[in-house]
Design a protein around this motif. Structure first.
Motif, PDB file in Angstrom:
ATOM      1  N   LEU A  15       0.829  -1.206   0.000  1.00 34.73           N
ATOM      2  CA  LEU A  15       0.000   0.000   0.000  1.00 34.73           C
ATOM      3  C   LEU A  15       0.866   1.259   0.000  1.00 34.73           C
ATOM      4  CD1 LEU A  15      -2.742  -1.121   2.524  1.00 34.73           C
ATOM      5  CD2 LEU A  15      -2.897  -1.050   0.039  1.00 34.73           C
ATOM      6  N   LEU A  16       1.979   1.220   0.712  1.00 28.28           N
ATOM      7  CA  LEU A  16       2.895   2.359   0.717  1.00 28.28           C
ATOM      8  C   LEU A  16       3.517   2.551  -0.661  1.00 28.28           C
ATOM      9  CD1 LEU A  16       4.262   4.577   2.368  1.00 28.28           C
ATOM     10  CD2 LEU A  16       6.061   2.924   2.915  1.00 28.28           C
ATOM     11  N   ILE A  17       3.906   1.470  -1.313  1.00 28.60           N
ATOM     12  CA  ILE A  17       4.477   1.561  -2.663  1.00 28.60           C
ATOM     13  C   ILE A  17       3.434   2.097  -3.643  1.00 28.60           C
ATOM     14  CG2 ILE A  17       5.387   0.201  -4.581  1.00 28.60           C
ATOM     15  CD1 ILE A  17       6.690  -1.611  -2.416  1.00 28.60           C
ATOM     16  N   ALA A  18       2.171   1.691  -3.478  1.00 24.04           N
ATOM     17  CA  ALA A  18       1.102   2.202  -4.337  1.00 24.04           C
ATOM     18  C   ALA A  18       0.915   3.708  -4.130  1.00 24.04           C
ATOM     19  CB  ALA A  18      -0.199   1.461  -4.064  1.00 24.04           C
ATOM     20  N   ALA A  19       1.026   4.164  -2.891  1.00 25.35           N
ATOM     21  CA  ALA A  19       0.908   5.603  -2.623  1.00 25.35           C
ATOM     22  C   ALA A  19       2.053   6.367  -3.286  1.00 25.35           C
ATOM     23  CB  ALA A  19       0.894   5.856  -1.118  1.00 25.35           C
ATOM     24  N   ILE A  20       3.257   5.807  -3.241  1.00 28.77           N
ATOM     25  CA  ILE A  20       4.404   6.460  -3.885  1.00 28.77           C
ATOM     26  C   ILE A  20       4.218   6.481  -5.398  1.00 28.77           C
ATOM     27  CG2 ILE A  20       6.886   6.239  -4.316  1.00 28.77           C
ATOM     28  CD1 ILE A  20       7.078   5.144  -1.399  1.00 28.77           C
ATOM     29  N   ALA A  21       3.722   5.384  -5.972  1.00 29.43           N
ATOM     30  CA  ALA A  21       3.449   5.357  -7.415  1.00 29.43           C
ATOM     31  C   ALA A  21       2.381   6.387  -7.776  1.00 29.43           C
ATOM     32  CB  ALA A  21       3.018   3.962  -7.848  1.00 29.43           C
ATOM     33  N   GLY A  22       1.388   6.578  -6.920  1.00 31.48           N
ATOM     34  CA  GLY A  22       0.364   7.591  -7.158  1.00 31.48           C
ATOM     35  C   GLY A  22       0.937   8.997  -7.138  1.00 31.48           C
ATOM     36  N   ILE A  23       1.865   9.246  -6.223  1.00 30.27           N
ATOM     37  CA  ILE A  23       2.516  10.560  -6.170  1.00 30.27           C
ATOM     38  C   ILE A  23       3.321  10.792  -7.445  1.00 30.27           C
ATOM     39  CG2 ILE A  23       4.285  11.903  -4.967  1.00 30.27           C
ATOM     40  CD1 ILE A  23       3.298  10.541  -2.362  1.00 30.27           C
ATOM     41  N   VAL A  24       4.034   9.765  -7.908  1.00 25.58           N
ATOM     42  CA  VAL A  24       4.787   9.874  -9.164  1.00 25.58           C
ATOM     43  C   VAL A  24       3.833  10.163 -10.326  1.00 25.58           C
ATOM     44  CG1 VAL A  24       6.163   8.549 -10.832  1.00 25.58           C
ATOM     45  CG2 VAL A  24       6.717   8.457  -8.404  1.00 25.58           C
ATOM     46  N   GLY A  25       2.679   9.491 -10.344  1.00 21.80           N
ATOM     47  CA  GLY A  25       1.697   9.719 -11.402  1.00 21.80           C
ATOM     48  C   GLY A  25       1.162  11.141 -11.406  1.00 21.80           C
ATOM     49  N   VAL A  26       0.872  11.680 -10.228  1.00 25.87           N
ATOM     50  CA  VAL A  26       0.361  13.055 -10.142  1.00 25.87           C
ATOM     51  C   VAL A  26       1.430  14.045 -10.588  1.00 25.87           C
ATOM     52  CG1 VAL A  26      -0.419  14.838  -8.538  1.00 25.87           C
ATOM     53  CG2 VAL A  26      -1.356  12.545  -8.378  1.00 25.87           C
ATOM     54  N   ILE A  27       2.676  13.827 -10.166  1.00 24.65           N
ATOM     55  CA  ILE A  27       3.752  14.741 -10.560  1.00 24.65           C
ATOM     56  C   ILE A  27       3.978  14.686 -12.067  1.00 24.65           C
ATOM     57  CG2 ILE A  27       6.245  15.146 -10.368  1.00 24.65           C
ATOM     58  CD1 ILE A  27       5.962  14.332  -7.393  1.00 24.65           C
ATOM     59  N   MET A  50      -8.138  14.590  -7.019  1.00 26.66           N
ATOM     60  CA  MET A  50      -8.487  13.170  -7.043  1.00 26.66           C
ATOM     61  C   MET A  50      -7.242  12.299  -6.853  1.00 26.66           C
ATOM     62  SD  MET A  50     -11.335  13.252 -10.095  1.00 26.66           S
ATOM     63  CE  MET A  50     -11.258  11.526 -10.452  1.00 26.66           C
ATOM     64  N   GLY A  51      -6.132  12.698  -7.463  1.00 27.13           N
ATOM     65  CA  GLY A  51      -4.890  11.956  -7.293  1.00 27.13           C
ATOM     66  C   GLY A  51      -4.384  12.011  -5.864  1.00 27.13           C
ATOM     67  N   ILE A  52      -4.436  13.190  -5.259  1.00 26.45           N
ATOM     68  CA  ILE A  52      -4.006  13.330  -3.862  1.00 26.45           C
ATOM     69  C   ILE A  52      -4.959  12.580  -2.941  1.00 26.45           C
ATOM     70  CG2 ILE A  52      -3.721  15.000  -1.983  1.00 26.45           C
ATOM     71  CD1 ILE A  52      -2.667  16.958  -4.113  1.00 26.45           C
ATOM     72  N   GLY A  53      -6.257  12.635  -3.248  1.00 26.36           N
ATOM     73  CA  GLY A  53      -7.228  11.893  -2.447  1.00 26.36           C
ATOM     74  C   GLY A  53      -6.984  10.395  -2.495  1.00 26.36           C
ATOM     75  N   SER A  54      -6.623   9.877  -3.664  1.00 26.30           N
ATOM     76  CA  SER A  54      -6.354   8.445  -3.758  1.00 26.30           C
ATOM     77  C   SER A  54      -5.087   8.064  -3.018  1.00 26.30           C
ATOM     78  CB  SER A  54      -6.289   8.017  -5.220  1.00 26.30           C
ATOM     79  OG  SER A  54      -5.317   8.761  -5.899  1.00 26.30           O
ATOM     80  N   VAL A  55      -4.089   8.940  -3.013  1.00 25.56           N
ATOM     81  CA  VAL A  55      -2.874   8.677  -2.223  1.00 25.56           C
ATOM     82  C   VAL A  55      -3.227   8.660  -0.735  1.00 25.56           C
ATOM     83  CG1 VAL A  55      -0.643   9.656  -1.538  1.00 25.56           C
ATOM     84  CG2 VAL A  55      -1.269   9.546  -3.948  1.00 25.56           C
ATOM     85  N   LEU A  56      -4.068   9.591  -0.310  1.00 25.80           N
ATOM     86  CA  LEU A  56      -4.489   9.610   1.096  1.00 25.80           C
ATOM     87  C   LEU A  56      -5.296   8.362   1.451  1.00 25.80           C
ATOM     88  CD1 LEU A  56      -5.419  13.375   1.576  1.00 25.80           C
ATOM     89  CD2 LEU A  56      -3.386  12.176   2.391  1.00 25.80           C
ATOM     90  N   LEU A  57      -6.118   7.892   0.514  1.00 25.02           N
ATOM     91  CA  LEU A  57      -6.860   6.650   0.763  1.00 25.02           C
ATOM     92  C   LEU A  57      -5.910   5.455   0.895  1.00 25.02           C
ATOM     93  CD1 LEU A  57      -9.997   7.031  -1.514  1.00 25.02           C
ATOM     94  CD2 LEU A  57      -9.928   6.956   0.981  1.00 25.02           C
ATOM     95  N   CYS A  58      -4.831   5.462   0.130  1.00 25.34           N
ATOM     96  CA  CYS A  58      -3.818   4.396   0.283  1.00 25.34           C
ATOM     97  C   CYS A  58      -3.215   4.427   1.682  1.00 25.34           C
ATOM     98  CB  CYS A  58      -2.704   4.563  -0.739  1.00 25.34           C
ATOM     99  SG  CYS A  58      -3.157   4.212  -2.430  1.00 25.34           S
ATOM    100  N   LEU A  59      -2.945   5.625   2.176  1.00 21.27           N
ATOM    101  CA  LEU A  59      -2.361   5.745   3.515  1.00 21.27           C
ATOM    102  C   LEU A  59      -3.373   5.373   4.600  1.00 21.27           C
ATOM    103  CD1 LEU A  59      -0.256   8.989   3.010  1.00 21.27           C
ATOM    104  CD2 LEU A  59       0.508   6.607   2.935  1.00 21.27           C
ATOM    105  N   ILE A 134      -0.756  -2.719  -7.826  1.00 15.02           N
ATOM    106  CA  ILE A 134      -0.147  -2.942  -6.513  1.00 15.02           C
ATOM    107  C   ILE A 134      -1.210  -2.893  -5.421  1.00 15.02           C
ATOM    108  CG2 ILE A 134       1.466  -1.961  -4.842  1.00 15.02           C
ATOM    109  CD1 ILE A 134       3.175  -1.104  -7.269  1.00 15.02           C
ATOM    110  N   LEU A 135      -2.180  -2.007  -5.564  1.00 15.23           N
ATOM    111  CA  LEU A 135      -3.275  -1.945  -4.580  1.00 15.23           C
ATOM    112  C   LEU A 135      -4.089  -3.229  -4.569  1.00 15.23           C
ATOM    113  CD1 LEU A 135      -4.657   1.679  -4.911  1.00 15.23           C
ATOM    114  CD2 LEU A 135      -3.755   0.617  -2.862  1.00 15.23           C
TER     115      LEU A 135
END
Length: 150
Positions: A15-27, A50-59, A134-135
């Protein structure tokens, strides 16, 4: 934070790796958006939220099993929401760029700015797909160690 990371098992790390991948996607999506005003995405603030919200949901999905145990309802719905939001952002981004991509691969192949936007879009879409996969994998694995869950 250190105590939270000590309690994590394989699923939590996924889940942490998925959050990092989401941050990379948003950037990468923001980089793709910033090359030229002609290639700006429609609704960029909403896509970023929406991208930040999904990263927060991963966390959230990573944190709640430390309180409620593995495979709890809150983390399950957080993972479902994160997958849905990542997919919606990726789909909206691809739909906004589809005419540009068609032009690049047919009559407008010498457009250097368009190719830069395309490459950044591919990186962003690949990061969102990786985060989704990954999620899904992490959803089936235990998130916390048995001794760490209450």
């Amino acid at each position: 934070m250190g105590n939270l990371l000590k309690k994590q098992h394989v699923g939590g790390w996924f889940l942490l790796i998925a959050a990092i991948a989401g941050i990379v996607g948003v950037i990468a999506m923001l980089v793709s958006n910033g090359y030229s005003s002609a290639y700006a995405l429609k609704g960029t603030p909403m896509l970023v939220l929406m991208g930040i919200g999904s990263v927060l949901l991963c966390l959230v999905a990573m944190w709640t099993p430390t309180l409620l145990g593995n495979h709890d309802v809150v983390s399950t719905f957080a993972i479902l929401g994160a997958v849905a939001l990542f997919s919606a952002v990726m789909g909206s981004m691809i739909l906004s760029r589809i005419l540009m991509v068609a032009g690049l691969f047919s009559y407008n192949s010498q457009n250097a700015t368009g190719w830069s936007v395309f490459y950044a879009m591919v990186v962003s879409a690949a990061a969102f797909v990786a985060a989704d996969l990954i999620l899904v994998i992490g959803a089936f694995l235990p998130s916390v160690r048995k001794s760490a869950a209450k």
